[in-house]
Design an enzyme around this catalytic site. Structure first.
Site, PDB file in Angstrom:
ATOM      1  N   ASN A  43     -20.464 -19.398  20.073  1.00  0.00           N
ATOM      2  CA  ASN A  43     -21.785 -18.999  20.561  1.00  0.00           C
ATOM      3  C   ASN A  43     -21.734 -18.794  22.069  1.00  0.00           C
ATOM      4  O   ASN A  43     -21.028 -19.500  22.788  1.00  0.00           O
ATOM      5  CB  ASN A  43     -22.872 -19.993  20.135  1.00  0.00           C
ATOM      6  CG  ASN A  43     -22.601 -21.425  20.529  1.00  0.00           C
ATOM      7  OD1 ASN A  43     -21.453 -21.865  20.547  1.00  0.00           O
ATOM      8  ND2 ASN A  43     -23.639 -22.173  20.831  1.00  0.00           N
ATOM      9  N   GLU A  45     -24.426 -18.466  25.057  1.00  0.00           N
ATOM     10  CA  GLU A  45     -25.828 -18.559  25.453  1.00  0.00           C
ATOM     11  C   GLU A  45     -26.071 -17.823  26.766  1.00  0.00           C
ATOM     12  O   GLU A  45     -25.136 -17.497  27.497  1.00  0.00           O
ATOM     13  CB  GLU A  45     -26.242 -20.031  25.593  1.00  0.00           C
ATOM     14  CG  GLU A  45     -26.223 -20.757  24.258  1.00  0.00           C
ATOM     15  CD  GLU A  45     -26.703 -22.196  24.354  1.00  0.00           C
ATOM     16  OE1 GLU A  45     -26.805 -22.742  25.477  1.00  0.00           O
ATOM     17  OE2 GLU A  45     -26.962 -22.771  23.289  1.00  0.00           O
ATOM     18  N   CYS A  54     -24.755 -15.658  18.435  1.00  0.00           N
ATOM     19  CA  CYS A  54     -24.137 -16.680  17.575  1.00  0.00           C
ATOM     20  C   CYS A  54     -22.636 -16.438  17.408  1.00  0.00           C
ATOM     21  O   CYS A  54     -22.152 -15.304  17.483  1.00  0.00           O
ATOM     22  CB  CYS A  54     -24.756 -16.644  16.184  1.00  0.00           C
ATOM     23  SG  CYS A  54     -26.503 -17.014  16.127  1.00  0.00           S
ATOM     24  N   GLU A  56     -20.845 -16.527  14.690  1.00  0.00           N
ATOM     25  CA  GLU A  56     -20.497 -15.698  13.535  1.00  0.00           C
ATOM     26  C   GLU A  56     -20.545 -14.218  13.903  1.00  0.00           C
ATOM     27  O   GLU A  56     -19.670 -13.432  13.532  1.00  0.00           O
ATOM     28  CB  GLU A  56     -21.476 -15.935  12.370  1.00  0.00           C
ATOM     29  CG  GLU A  56     -21.483 -17.346  11.836  1.00  0.00           C
ATOM     30  CD  GLU A  56     -22.552 -18.226  12.507  1.00  0.00           C
ATOM     31  OE1 GLU A  56     -22.672 -18.192  13.758  1.00  0.00           O
ATOM     32  OE2 GLU A  56     -23.238 -18.949  11.774  1.00  0.00           O
ATOM     33  N   CYS A  87     -27.354 -18.779  10.616  1.00  0.00           N
ATOM     34  CA  CYS A  87     -28.790 -18.500  10.740  1.00  0.00           C
ATOM     35  C   CYS A  87     -29.121 -17.220   9.969  1.00  0.00           C
ATOM     36  O   CYS A  87     -28.239 -16.514   9.481  1.00  0.00           O
ATOM     37  CB  CYS A  87     -29.170 -18.371  12.219  1.00  0.00           C
ATOM     38  SG  CYS A  87     -28.696 -16.798  12.973  1.00  0.00           S
ATOM     39  N   CYS A  90     -27.459 -13.981  11.205  1.00  0.00           N
ATOM     40  CA  CYS A  90     -26.032 -13.928  10.867  1.00  0.00           C
ATOM     41  C   CYS A  90     -25.828 -13.660   9.380  1.00  0.00           C
ATOM     42  O   CYS A  90     -24.912 -12.937   9.002  1.00  0.00           O
ATOM     43  CB  CYS A  90     -25.336 -15.218  11.284  1.00  0.00           C
ATOM     44  SG  CYS A  90     -25.144 -15.319  13.079  1.00  0.00           S
TER      45      CYS A  90
HETATM   46 ZN   LIG Z   1     -26.547 -16.904  13.771  1.00  0.00          ZN
END
Ligand SMILES: [Zn+2]
Length: 130
Positions: A43, A45, A54, A56, A87, A90
């Site tokens: 990830n 940020e 993210c 993934e 999430c 993703c």
């Molecule tokens: Zn995600």
């Protein structure tokens, strides 16, 4: 080491590169292509929060941008007691590029669980809806 172990290991290593100064929630992902290559992501940020990406999707975008098509498995590693599934955003992207692949969730203490994308994302929106 099994293929699943190798994928989890790659995700763990990618997690070390996570840029998560705001949440401290570090995530690593690893994607296996049908050609046998492994693509990893962490990830990333951003101070704006909303631009955070993210792990993934980083792994998927890396693979796609390098010309890979066709994937057979993905692993996601976090350091949480309860394993972390991808999430919603993703799941949509994993379905688009990987279809009904096994998704292995693992933590740093060796806990793991594998679910098929069909279980995580039972009624996807995809090109069959267009
Ligand atoms: Zn995600």
């Amino acid at each position: 080491m099994s293929e699943k172990d190798l994928l989890i290991d790659a995700a763990k290593q990618a997690r070390e590169n996570a840029h998560a100064p705001y949440s401290n929630f570090r995530v690593g992902a690893a994607l296996r292509s049908t050609s046998g290559r492994i693509f990893t992501g962490c990830n990333v940020e951003n101070a704006s929060y909303g631009l955070t990406m993210c792990a993934e999707r980083v792994a998927i975008f890396k693979a796609i941008s390098e010309g890979e098509r066709g994937f057979s498995a993905i692993a996601v590693v976090t350091d949480t007691d309860a394993l972390t599934p991808p999430c919603g955003a993703c799941r949509q992207l994993i379905w688009e590029f990987c279809g009904d692949v096994p998704v292995t969730m693992a933590n740093l203490s060796g806990k793991r669980e594998t679910l098929q994308m069909k279980e995580l994302f039972p009624r996807p929106f995809d090109d069959s809806n267009l």
